[in-house]
Enzyme design. Sequence first.
Site, PDB file in Angstrom:
ATOM      1  N   ARG A  14     -17.474  -0.388   5.684  1.00 57.99           N
ATOM      2  CA  ARG A  14     -18.568  -0.672   4.712  1.00 57.99           C
ATOM      3  C   ARG A  14     -19.292  -1.877   5.637  1.00 57.99           C
ATOM      4  NH1 ARG A  14     -18.176  -5.172   2.028  1.00 57.99           N
ATOM      5  NH2 ARG A  14     -15.933  -5.046   2.183  1.00 57.99           N
TER       6      ARG A  14
ATOM      7  N   CYS B 126      -7.837  -2.260   8.376  1.00 61.31           N
ATOM      8  CA  CYS B 126      -6.282  -2.196   7.663  1.00 61.31           C
ATOM      9  C   CYS B 126      -5.755  -0.822   7.488  1.00 61.31           C
ATOM     10  CB  CYS B 126      -6.402  -3.012   6.617  1.00 61.31           C
ATOM     11  SG  CYS B 126      -6.529  -4.616   6.660  1.00 61.31           S
TER      12      CYS B 126
ATOM     13  N   GLU C 271       0.848  -1.017  -0.236  1.00 61.67           N
ATOM     14  CA  GLU C 271       0.100  -0.031  -0.048  1.00 61.67           C
ATOM     15  C   GLU C 271       0.921   1.181  -0.136  1.00 61.67           C
ATOM     16  OE1 GLU C 271      -2.999   0.080  -0.505  1.00 61.67           O
ATOM     17  OE2 GLU C 271      -3.652  -1.919  -0.126  1.00 61.67           O
TER      18      GLU C 271
ATOM     19  N   HIS D 193      -1.510  -5.492   1.438  1.00 56.12           N
ATOM     20  CA  HIS D 193      -2.510  -6.429   1.444  1.00 56.12           C
ATOM     21  C   HIS D 193      -2.390  -7.606   0.637  1.00 56.12           C
ATOM     22  CE1 HIS D 193      -5.722  -3.191   2.680  1.00 56.12           C
ATOM     23  NE2 HIS D 193      -5.995  -4.343   3.161  1.00 56.12           N
TER      24      HIS D 193
END
Length: 206
Positions: A94, A147, A84, A169
Amino acid sequence: MTTSSPCILLTGFEPFGGEPINPSWEVARALAGQQIGAIRVESVQLPCVFARAPQTLQAALAHWSPQAVLCLGQAEGRSDVTPERVAINLMHARIADNAGAQPQEVPIVANGPAAYFSGLPLTRIVRHLSDHQLPVSISNSAGTFVCNQVFYWLQHTWGRADRYSGFVHLPCLPEQAARMCTRSPCPSLPLETQVRAVHEILTLMA
Ligand code: PCA
């Protein structure tokens, strides 16, 4: 095990979203205790809980005093191992975390900087893994779930120009793919390949 010999802290997350496993913890567990040159890998599991993940990381940092830190997480729908590039100061979930919390539009650190860049050598990582025929690409968003929170918090509290810290990830494991993905066909990567990829990243951090 003494805490004074040099180590890299490697974290993975517990399963979340109703899954029985999380590739990030399976990989961290597989590499636990390995020697990479003179450096030992110490693996710690983080809860997928906004209210506890940073504290668990903080305790591991205090306990191990690592020379470098690599945090791992699961990113369903991705086919590559994805370092990342940036962590943003936002929690916007979400789905609920494992404690039932679902923050919306909440900063991770009140009045903190909007974002931090990774403290990993991203271009070198991509070149090195590609040279080893491992699927890798840089991601420009770690999302806004736990995360990203851990990545932001790591860079905010521990990141420094003279030591490596960052987040990668990982794709789903093959056995998860059918359950996890809304996309079809659903990408996944075998555990053995994921372990090799993370091991190669750690060699660049040691
Ligand atoms: N992935 C989630 C949190 C835990 C994990 O492994 C994320 O991408 O935020």
